[in-house]
Design an enzyme around this catalytic site. Structure first.
Site, PDB file in Angstrom:
ATOM      1  N   ALA A 151      -2.849   2.776  -1.955  1.00  8.75           N
ATOM      2  CA  ALA A 151      -2.805   3.262  -0.574  1.00  8.75           C
ATOM      3  C   ALA A 151      -4.091   2.895   0.170  1.00  8.75           C
ATOM      4  CB  ALA A 151      -2.590   4.769  -0.556  1.00  8.75           C
ATOM      5  N   ARG A 421      14.029  11.596 -13.494  1.00  2.00           N
ATOM      6  CA  ARG A 421      12.938  11.670 -14.462  1.00  2.00           C
ATOM      7  C   ARG A 421      12.720  13.089 -14.980  1.00  2.00           C
ATOM      8  NH1 ARG A 421       8.541   7.618 -11.707  1.00  2.00           N
ATOM      9  NH2 ARG A 421       9.493   5.744 -12.535  1.00  2.00           N
ATOM     10  N   HIS A 531       2.908  11.780 -12.180  1.00  2.00           N
ATOM     11  CA  HIS A 531       2.667  11.718 -10.732  1.00  2.00           C
ATOM     12  C   HIS A 531       2.604  13.134 -10.190  1.00  2.00           C
ATOM     13  CE1 HIS A 531       3.122   9.323  -6.896  1.00  2.00           C
ATOM     14  NE2 HIS A 531       3.387  10.533  -6.450  1.00  2.00           N
ATOM     15  N   LEU A 576       5.030   3.009  -5.300  1.00  2.00           N
ATOM     16  CA  LEU A 576       4.375   1.830  -4.744  1.00  2.00           C
ATOM     17  C   LEU A 576       4.792   1.641  -3.298  1.00  2.00           C
ATOM     18  CD1 LEU A 576       4.511  -0.556  -7.835  1.00  2.00           C
ATOM     19  CD2 LEU A 576       2.568   0.700  -6.920  1.00  2.00           C
TER      20      LEU A 576
HETATM   21  P1  ADP Z   1      -2.593   5.799  -4.711  1.00  2.00           P
HETATM   22  O1  ADP Z   1      -1.402   5.344  -5.471  1.00  2.00           O
HETATM   23  O2  ADP Z   1      -2.332   6.978  -3.875  1.00  2.00           O
HETATM   24  O3  ADP Z   1      -3.271   4.682  -3.995  1.00  2.00           O
HETATM   25  P2  ADP Z   1      -4.397   5.464  -6.926  1.00  2.00           P
HETATM   26  O4  ADP Z   1      -4.526   6.303  -8.121  1.00  2.00           O
HETATM   27  O5  ADP Z   1      -3.785   4.112  -7.090  1.00  2.00           O
HETATM   28  O6  ADP Z   1      -3.619   6.314  -5.823  1.00  2.00           O
HETATM   29  O7  ADP Z   1      -5.808   5.228  -6.255  1.00  2.00           O
HETATM   30  C1  ADP Z   1      -6.699   6.253  -5.928  1.00  2.00           C
HETATM   31  C2  ADP Z   1      -8.110   5.717  -6.077  1.00  2.00           C
HETATM   32  O8  ADP Z   1      -9.048   6.636  -5.525  1.00  2.00           O
HETATM   33  C3  ADP Z   1      -8.511   5.522  -7.523  1.00  2.00           C
HETATM   34  O9  ADP Z   1      -8.971   4.217  -7.723  1.00  2.00           O
HETATM   35  C4  ADP Z   1      -9.602   6.571  -7.742  1.00  2.00           C
HETATM   36  O10 ADP Z   1     -10.560   6.201  -8.702  1.00  2.00           O
HETATM   37  C5  ADP Z   1     -10.187   6.682  -6.360  1.00  2.00           C
HETATM   38  N1  ADP Z   1     -10.914   7.947  -6.140  1.00  2.00           N
HETATM   39  C6  ADP Z   1     -10.545   9.185  -6.560  1.00  2.00           C
HETATM   40  N2  ADP Z   1     -11.452  10.103  -6.200  1.00  2.00           N
HETATM   41  C7  ADP Z   1     -12.440   9.441  -5.521  1.00  2.00           C
HETATM   42  C8  ADP Z   1     -13.665   9.832  -4.910  1.00  2.00           C
HETATM   43  N3  ADP Z   1     -14.076  11.095  -4.924  1.00  2.00           N
HETATM   44  N4  ADP Z   1     -14.414   8.867  -4.327  1.00  2.00           N
HETATM   45  C9  ADP Z   1     -14.027   7.569  -4.323  1.00  2.00           C
HETATM   46  N5  ADP Z   1     -12.897   7.141  -4.902  1.00  2.00           N
HETATM   47  C10 ADP Z   1     -12.092   8.051  -5.496  1.00  2.00           C
END
Ligand code: ADP
Length: 594
Positions: A151, A421, A531, A576
């Protein structure tokens, strides 16, 4: 729109210590100059390293051989040797999400250095912390994005395409979050196209299945936004150079053959495309190992973020237009799982997760500080497809839902394997040991060299004892320790319904081929947290809604950190889509703000 020139780079606030990199000599360690090899067990097989030392320096470390899982272990394989050489010691932090591979590298290097006559205990005390702490820094950009997962990256690229300057911060040492670990399936319907017509699919059916599959708990407007913009999202990804395979398939819990599969394994295709965009454009910057800690708020508007850099330094980020929260879910935060869970019997540490280690719900904590509304936090999705060792989706042998069945440790089927699921996982929890086997035949694996989403071939999985093979069903049953009669009955019963195209005793109707072409294959699976569907409430412009029902100015959110789209159950393949559709909307809204 603010101009790019407003992006100014770091200025030093505090200059912290020098603590120049310590050499082993300082700890009393010296080496017998030369090149040494050693190995230590990784996830799948030994990791073999070659270490070159002079009398007082670790000069070079090369990984000679390994069979670690691609994408998950890449960072450990590239970063660990570099860090050890940089630090000149073994007190190097392991890479989150690839701990086993990192430990294997550390152990193998230690063995090689031991042979070189080093004092290993002294080397272990030389740590990264001793390397100079970086200075505090401040940045400014039109749009600040927190999180470089699916995202966040979609939001970043979109905001930049709209003319905004963009800074993305990511707390992990790599981009991708959970998105890069996902199977890669993306649901989207190109309404009226040949594929949609052939599958009797439509945006309307996608809407109905998403809404009803979530027990009508999803916000209808958000669901409508998701499904109507899904195909546009695919075309946008293609415009960034991402490639998809021909045709569509049904992903586990996806309910319909509308998932598009990227050419590149797991979620890597998305990030190669996003990274390419970042690398080839000015004024869109990515900072790894920078963790958002708090929002900067002025007169009720979010205008920036205070974060912590890799070495504990303060990183202050000012946003001219807006901040996008894209931090993902809380699947790896046991405390939060326990706090919000009301649906599953137990989600303590005994239940593993498919998630990357950074999925700790930071965004939820951040959102609370500005009184954002949290919705449906209890909706936590589990999958019945976890690897028994790690909980990850790797080692999953299914190619598509239609061609495989699940049997329990007794060799009996117990559920409609095309069901939702939550239904499949709840049924799995009721089985002996909450443990099952995916069973399929050679229809999807004519040679055994075919690879799954994780780029693992069946033959390799068998070698590693993560999958099993039998020329007959009886032989397979013996391999996996289930009752052969039960397994044969289960398969024969299934085949009779495939042939008759009738619903079976569990209500299954998704079929393609019978299971009748040896060799036959099996792999073990367990329930795993996948999730977290609840989260921050947003509107169709991805603006975050406060507890008082009003928009929180300057704050946007997208992806798993948000709630209320998928309702009680997320359709496989919709996550996704969510990252792309709402990531783009959040990027656009933030860029257009002011
Ligand atoms: P989405 O599918 O919603 O994009 P993801 O898990 O693919 O979620 O991505 C979320 C990202 O945000 C991860 O790479 C995670 O490490 C990062 N993240 C989580 N907490 C923080 C934070 N406090 N500061 C910076 N990045 C963060």
């Amino acid at each position: 729109m603010k101009k790019i020139s407003q992006l100014f780079l770091s200025f030093l606030l505090v200059l912290t210590l020098a603590g120049c990199s310590s050499k082993p000599a300082e700890s009393g360690s010296t080496f017998k100059a030369g090149t040494y090899t050693a190995e230590a067990m990784g996830n799948n097989a030994p990791v073999k390293v070659e270490v070159t030392v002079t009398a007082d320096t670790i000069e070079k470390i090369v990984i000679l051989e390994h069979k670690e899982t691609p994408s998950i272990s890449d960072l450990a394989l590239s970063e660990m040797p570099t860090k050890i050489v940089e630090v000149q010691g073994l007190g190097v932090d392991t890479i989150s999400g690839a701990t086993v591979t990192s430990d294997a590298i550390l152990e193998a290097v230690a063995l090689a250095l031991e042979e070189a006559g080093a004092d290993i205990e002294a080397l272990k005390k030389i740590s990264e912390k001793e390397v100079a702490k970086e200075a505090d820094v401040e940045y400014k950009a039109d749009v600040i994005i927190i999180g470089a997962g699916g995202a966040g990256m979609a939001a970043a690229v979109t905001a930049h395409q709209e003319g905004a300057s963009v800074i993305i911060i990511e707390k992990m040492p790599r981009v991708g979050g959970n998105t890069i670990l996902a199977g890669g399936a993306l649901n989207a319907v190109d309404d009226g196209s040949e594929t949609a017509l052939a599958n009797e699919d439509s945006v309307e059916l996608h809407y109905n299945q998403t809404y009803e599959g979530g027990d009508k708990q999803g916000d209808p407007e958000l669901v409508r936004e998701l499904v109507s913009n899904a195909w546009d999202g695919v075309e946008w990804l293609q415009s960034l150079g991402m490639e998809f395979k021909e045709g569509t398939f049904t992903v586990l819990g996806g309910m319909w053959p509308r998932a598009h599969k990227p050419v590149e394994p797991v979620g890597t295709g998305f990030f190669n495309a996003y990274q390419e965009y970042i690398d080839t454009n000015e004024n869109i910057d990515l900072h790894l190992e920078v963790t958002a800690k708090e929002f900067i708020v002025k007169d009720g508007e979010v205008i920036g973020v205070v974060a912590e850099g890799k070495t504990g330094n303060k990183v202050t980020l000012h946003a001219n237009n807006g901040v996008v929260l894209a931090t993902g879910g809380f699947g790896q935060n046991i405390e939060m799982r326990q706090e919000y869970n009301t649906i599953w019997k137990n989600l303590d540490e005994s239940i593993k997760s498919t998630n990357h280690s950074g999925a700790t719900g930071d965004g939820i904590a951040l959102a609370k500080t500005v009184k954002a509304q949290l919705v449906q936090m209890e909706n936590i999705q589990l999958l019945p497809m976890g690897d028994p060792e790690t909980g990850s989706l790797s080692g999953n042998i299914e190619m598509a839902v239609e061609n495989r069945i699940f049997v329990n440790d007794e060799g009996n089927r117990f559920v409609d394997e095309g069901a939702r699921r939550d239904v499949m996982t709840a049924a799995l929890f009721e089985q002996p040991n909450a443990h099952m086997w995916t069973i399929l035949d050679s229809h999807d694996y004519p040679t055994g060299d075919e690879v799954n989403n994780f780029n693992e071939s069946m033959n390799q999985l068998i070698k590693d004892k993560r999958a099993f093979k039998g020329d007959t069903l009886e032989e397979l049953a013996e391999q996996i320790g289930v009752d052969p009669k039960n397994l044969v009955n289960a398969v024969e019963g299934f085949n009779s319904h495939v042939e008759a195209k009738t619903a079976d005793e569990f209500g299954r109707t998704l079929y393609k081929d019978p299971i009748n072409q040896g060799p036959y294959y099996a792999a073990a699976r367990i329930p795993t947290v996948h999730h977290t569907m609840g989260g921050v409430k947003i509107n169709t412009d991805a603006q975050v809604i406060g507890e008082d029902g009003n928009v929180i100015l300057g704050l946007y959110a997208a992806g798993e950190v948000t709630g209320g789209i998928h309702g009680a159950n997320r359709l496989g393949g919709n996550a996704l889509t969510d990252t792309v559709v709402f990531g783009r909307i959040a990027g656009l809204s933030a860029a257009k703000n002011k």
